[in-house]
Scaffold this motif. Structure first.
Motif, PDB file in Angstrom:
ATOM      1  N   SER A  34      45.272 -92.242  88.204  1.00 29.66           N
ATOM      2  CA  SER A  34      46.608 -92.312  87.610  1.00 29.66           C
ATOM      3  C   SER A  34      47.456 -91.072  87.855  1.00 29.66           C
ATOM      4  N   GLY A  35      46.881 -90.052  88.466  1.00 27.37           N
ATOM      5  CA  GLY A  35      47.681 -88.899  88.853  1.00 27.37           C
ATOM      6  C   GLY A  35      47.664 -87.735  87.883  1.00 27.37           C
ATOM      7  N   ARG A  36      48.269 -86.651  88.347  1.00 23.85           N
ATOM      8  CA  ARG A  36      48.278 -85.399  87.592  1.00 23.85           C
ATOM      9  C   ARG A  36      49.026 -85.532  86.269  1.00 23.85           C
ATOM     10  N   ALA A  37      50.171 -86.241  86.280  1.00 30.91           N
ATOM     11  CA  ALA A  37      50.971 -86.369  85.058  1.00 30.91           C
ATOM     12  C   ALA A  37      50.180 -87.047  83.950  1.00 30.91           C
ATOM     13  N   ALA A  38      49.409 -88.077  84.310  1.00 30.25           N
ATOM     14  CA  ALA A  38      48.595 -88.762  83.307  1.00 30.25           C
ATOM     15  C   ALA A  38      47.531 -87.828  82.748  1.00 30.25           C
ATOM     16  N   GLY A  39      46.976 -86.960  83.603  1.00 33.25           N
ATOM     17  CA  GLY A  39      46.014 -85.970  83.125  1.00 33.25           C
ATOM     18  C   GLY A  39      46.623 -85.040  82.100  1.00 33.25           C
ATOM     19  N   PHE A  40      47.852 -84.601  82.351  1.00 36.06           N
ATOM     20  CA  PHE A  40      48.524 -83.752  81.375  1.00 36.06           C
ATOM     21  C   PHE A  40      48.872 -84.546  80.119  1.00 36.06           C
ATOM     22  N   GLY A  41      49.079 -85.870  80.271  1.00 38.48           N
ATOM     23  CA  GLY A  41      49.268 -86.711  79.097  1.00 38.48           C
ATOM     24  C   GLY A  41      48.026 -86.728  78.230  1.00 38.48           C
ATOM     25  N   ASN A  42      46.842 -86.813  78.870  1.00 38.72           N
ATOM     26  CA  ASN A  42      45.577 -86.699  78.136  1.00 38.72           C
ATOM     27  C   ASN A  42      45.527 -85.392  77.349  1.00 38.72           C
ATOM     28  N   ILE A  43      45.907 -84.304  78.004  1.00 39.44           N
ATOM     29  CA  ILE A  43      45.839 -82.987  77.363  1.00 39.44           C
ATOM     30  C   ILE A  43      46.756 -82.924  76.144  1.00 39.44           C
ATOM     31  N   ALA A  44      47.957 -83.495  76.273  1.00 44.13           N
ATOM     32  CA  ALA A  44      48.883 -83.518  75.126  1.00 44.13           C
ATOM     33  C   ALA A  44      48.245 -84.258  73.949  1.00 44.13           C
ATOM     34  N   GLY A  45      47.510 -85.334  74.258  1.00 40.21           N
ATOM     35  CA  GLY A  45      46.796 -86.052  73.201  1.00 40.21           C
ATOM     36  C   GLY A  45      45.695 -85.202  72.585  1.00 40.21           C
ATOM     37  N   PHE A  46      44.965 -84.465  73.435  1.00 34.53           N
ATOM     38  CA  PHE A  46      43.921 -83.565  72.927  1.00 34.53           C
ATOM     39  C   PHE A  46      44.512 -82.584  71.919  1.00 34.53           C
ATOM     40  N   VAL A  47      45.618 -81.953  72.319  1.00 33.51           N
ATOM     41  CA  VAL A  47      46.234 -80.909  71.493  1.00 33.51           C
ATOM     42  C   VAL A  47      46.690 -81.473  70.152  1.00 33.51           C
ATOM     43  N   THR A  48      47.312 -82.658  70.179  1.00 33.47           N
ATOM     44  CA  THR A  48      47.756 -83.278  68.931  1.00 33.47           C
ATOM     45  C   THR A  48      46.582 -83.527  67.997  1.00 33.47           C
ATOM     46  N   ALA A  49      45.480 -84.015  68.557  1.00 35.34           N
ATOM     47  CA  ALA A  49      44.303 -84.301  67.735  1.00 35.34           C
ATOM     48  C   ALA A  49      43.737 -83.029  67.114  1.00 35.34           C
ATOM     49  N   PHE A  50      43.821 -81.896  67.830  1.00 41.80           N
ATOM     50  CA  PHE A  50      43.353 -80.637  67.258  1.00 41.80           C
ATOM     51  C   PHE A  50      44.112 -80.301  65.982  1.00 41.80           C
ATOM     52  N   TYR A  51      45.434 -80.522  65.999  1.00 42.16           N
ATOM     53  CA  TYR A  51      46.225 -80.207  64.812  1.00 42.16           C
ATOM     54  C   TYR A  51      45.881 -81.130  63.659  1.00 42.16           C
TER      55      TYR A  51
END
Length: 212
Positions: A34-51
């Motif tokens: 799905s590409g690099r942008a989707a990978g960064f989308g995963n990361i944004a989800g990770f960060v939200t879950a941390f909070y």
């Protein structure tokens, strides 16, 4: 909170982030198709879950989950079911995938940023090692006093930054190795490993004891 406390937290959090787990497996599965942008989308989800993890720990809801057998069991089994479901899907894709050596091109319908974000959020939210970190280890670093909440959220922020840096590096690595990562043989192997890892973490979460 002293600098020694902060540095100790950074060290422990870094070990948690770089240790193998569902988050890294999700990145490895997402970027080649799905590409690099989707990978960064995963990361944004990770960060939200941390909070969310941090807020639950800071507000004391995590303690309630540990002390209430019913609440803990509900959260535990829902999380385990999700992880196992993702793992079974990956294993089925590996077993019934077409062509052992054919190249796998980027998906004609790659993950949208919203879907990638949602996958990242749910995977990290239900990640047993992160859950246990915020249930058992994080409270030991929480400060007491007038600025306790602010100091505690600063630790969550540091944890999220460490996570973002590590997985951003993974996204960039996989995007550079896209030719290898998109090969049919590699994809089937990766899906098989992905399935096994997610199911293992799901089982681990299902047998987790609230006594921690």
């Amino acid at each position: 909170m002293t600098w020694a406390d902060v540095l100790s937290f950074i060290f422990v959090a870094s070990l948690l982030v770089i240790s193998p787990g569902p988050n890294g497996v999700l990145i490895a599965k997402t970027v080649p198709t799905s590409g690099r942008a989707a990978g960064f989308g995963n990361i944004a989800g990770f960060v939200t879950a941390f909070y969310l993890h941090g807020a639950l720990a800071i507000l004391g809801i995590s303690i309630v989950l540990v002390q209430s057998a019913t609440a803990f069991s509900i959260v535990k089994y829902v999380g385990a079911a999700y992880l196992c479901w993702v793992g079974i899907k990956a294993l089925l894709a590996a077993v019934y995938g077409t062509g052992k050596t054919a190249n796998v091109m980027p998906s004609a319908r790659p993950r949208t940023l919203l879907k990638a974000y949602s996958e990242g959020f749910l995977t990290n939210l239900l990640n047993p090692k992160v859950s246990m970190f915020y249930l058992a280890a994080f409270p030991q670093f929480m400060a007491v006093g007038e600025n306790a909440v602010l100091s505690s959220f600063m630790l969550v922020f540091l944890h999220s930054v460490i996570n973002a840096i590590w997985f951003a590096a993974m996204v960039l690595l996989f995007s550079r190795l896209v030719g290898v990562a998109q090969s049919g043989r590699f994809q089937r192997w990766l899906k098989a490993v992905t399935g096994g890892v997610f199911i293992a973490f799901g089982v681990k979460l299902a047998v987790l004891k609230a006594s921690l």
